[in-house]
Design a protein around this motif. Structure first.
Motif, PDB file in Angstrom:
ATOM      1  N   GLU A 116      23.152  38.707  19.971  1.00  0.00           N
ATOM      2  CA  GLU A 116      23.154  39.742  18.932  1.00  0.00           C
ATOM      3  C   GLU A 116      23.101  41.143  19.531  1.00  0.00           C
ATOM      4  O   GLU A 116      23.759  42.070  19.028  1.00  0.00           O
TER       5      GLU A 116
ATOM      6  N   ASN B 185      24.247  31.809   8.355  1.00  0.00           N
ATOM      7  CA  ASN B 185      24.528  32.794   9.395  1.00  0.00           C
ATOM      8  C   ASN B 185      26.001  32.760   9.781  1.00  0.00           C
ATOM      9  O   ASN B 185      26.357  32.925  10.931  1.00  0.00           O
TER      10      ASN B 185
ATOM     11  N   ARG C 282      28.328  37.609   6.473  1.00  0.00           N
ATOM     12  CA  ARG C 282      26.953  37.953   6.824  1.00  0.00           C
ATOM     13  C   ARG C 282      26.768  37.957   8.331  1.00  0.00           C
ATOM     14  O   ARG C 282      26.013  38.747   8.885  1.00  0.00           O
TER      15      ARG C 282
ATOM     16  N   THR D 107      27.686  41.401   9.779  1.00  0.00           N
ATOM     17  CA  THR D 107      27.035  42.605   9.307  1.00  0.00           C
ATOM     18  C   THR D 107      25.534  42.636   9.547  1.00  0.00           C
ATOM     19  O   THR D 107      24.933  43.704   9.504  1.00  0.00           O
ATOM     20  N   PHE D 108      24.910  41.476   9.788  1.00  0.00           N
ATOM     21  CA  PHE D 108      23.456  41.444   9.915  1.00  0.00           C
ATOM     22  C   PHE D 108      23.054  40.512  11.046  1.00  0.00           C
ATOM     23  O   PHE D 108      23.578  39.397  11.165  1.00  0.00           O
TER      24      PHE D 108
ATOM     25  N   ARG E 147      20.321  38.238  12.431  1.00  0.00           N
ATOM     26  CA  ARG E 147      19.139  37.562  11.877  1.00  0.00           C
ATOM     27  C   ARG E 147      17.958  37.593  12.830  1.00  0.00           C
ATOM     28  O   ARG E 147      16.824  37.812  12.411  1.00  0.00           O
TER      29      ARG E 147
ATOM     30  N   GLN F 198      16.902  41.248  13.216  1.00  0.00           N
ATOM     31  CA  GLN F 198      16.627  41.867  11.914  1.00  0.00           C
ATOM     32  C   GLN F 198      17.214  43.278  11.846  1.00  0.00           C
ATOM     33  O   GLN F 198      16.579  44.224  11.392  1.00  0.00           O
TER      34      GLN F 198
ATOM     35  N   SER G 229      21.077  45.601  11.216  1.00  0.00           N
ATOM     36  CA  SER G 229      22.438  45.613  10.704  1.00  0.00           C
ATOM     37  C   SER G 229      23.378  46.176  11.753  1.00  0.00           C
ATOM     38  O   SER G 229      22.957  46.834  12.714  1.00  0.00           O
ATOM     39  N   MET G 230      24.664  45.942  11.564  1.00  0.00           N
ATOM     40  CA  MET G 230      25.662  46.484  12.481  1.00  0.00           C
ATOM     41  C   MET G 230      25.618  48.006  12.449  1.00  0.00           C
ATOM     42  O   MET G 230      25.369  48.625  11.434  1.00  0.00           O
TER      43      MET G 230
ATOM     44  N   GLN H 220      23.486  49.687  14.450  1.00  0.00           N
ATOM     45  CA  GLN H 220      22.237  50.067  15.090  1.00  0.00           C
ATOM     46  C   GLN H 220      22.205  49.556  16.529  1.00  0.00           C
ATOM     47  O   GLN H 220      23.030  48.733  16.942  1.00  0.00           O
TER      48      GLN H 220
END
Length: 282
Positions: A146, A164, A168, A171-172, A174, A177, A179-180, A182
């Protein structure tokens, strides 16, 4: 009456006045010619053009004037902010001097006091802190995938089920925790001894590619000399981490030697904490 009339009608008197007027005109014309020649010579000496010119009042002479301005170089944003901070410091310093000297210009002091003094603040970094005894090899792999996906959207993510997958998944994150869009600048994995050398091998591969990570905390993770050697291989290729904390582990002298060899190649690490690692001298 008769004397005045004879004076006006006398042709000799009129001729004298006419001659004096002609002489004054000649002198005025000669002065104008001298001034115009001097100004023309000055214009030729300065090398100015006729496009930018102005007229001198009273002489009717066009004087060439060079009105061109040198090009203004744009000031970079960081340098401009530094100039503003320096100017703010100088203004506040002068205000302090005026208050200490007891000056009578109270209005200026009121204006100066309105300037806000902004304290120096450290930039806020995005931090991911794993809970104690939560991280294992599987979650370490997900975390590394990630983090790489946040920097490069082409990096694939592991498929772990319907929750997952699809949109989703893109964009996120897991595990992180996040989001794309950051980034993770600080990674805290202390008190997670369940991660074995296999998990640190994956973390080492992630460290060789990651560019946004600034701080890594692996304290109290039961790190061994072999794990320290694996991490040093990834840190040799890393150019972003400035703070590395590995306190309260068991890397020993062999692991410390691997870290020292890494510092010979890595010029980015500024702080490395190896306290309480059973390191013995020669």
């Amino acid at each position: 009456m008769g004397c005045g009339a004879s004076t006006q009608g006398d042709p000799a008197t009129r001729s004298i006045s006419t001659d004096s007027e002609e002489e004054s005109r000649r002198e005025d014309g000669s002065r104008r010619g001298t001034i115009s020649q001097a100004i023309r010579g000055l214009g030729v000496h300065l090398g100015t053009s006729r496009k930018n010119s102005t007229a001198i009042q009273g002489h009717g002479i066009v004087v060439p004037v060079n009105l061109s301005r040198p090009g203004v170089t744009a000031v970079p944003l960081q340098f401009r902010m530094l100039l503003e901070e320096h100017a703010r410091f100088l203004v506040n310093f002068v205000a302090i001097l005026e208050r200490s000297s007891g000056g009578e210009n109270s209005e200026n002091r009121k204006q100066v006091n309105k300037l806000p003094v902004r304290p120096t603040q450290r930039p806020q970094l995005d931090t991911f802190a794993a809970k104690s005894h939560w991280m294992d090899n599987v979650r370490a792999r997900k975390m590394c995938d990630e983090m790489l996906h946040l920097e490069d959207s082409n990096h694939p993510l592991p498929e772990t089920g319907k929750a997952n997958t699809g949109q989703r998944n893109a964009t996120f994150m897991r595990t992180l925790q996040l989001s794309m869009g950051q980034q993770v600048n600080v990674l805290k994995m202390s008190n997670n001894p369940e991660v074995s050398i296999g998990g640190y091998f994956i973390i080492s591969q992630m460290l060789s590619y990651i560019k946004a990570l600034v701080s890594l905390d692996l304290s109290s993770n039961n790190l061994t000399a072999a794990a320290a050697r694996v991490l040093s291989l990834g840190l040799k290729s890393n150019h972003s981490i400035q703070e590395l904390r590995m306190k309260d582990n068991t890397i020993g002298s062999e692991g410390a030697t691997s870290m020292s060899d890494m510092l010979k190649v890595n010029n980015t690490v500024l702080l490395m904490d190896l306290r309480m690692n059973c390191i013995r001298g020669a």
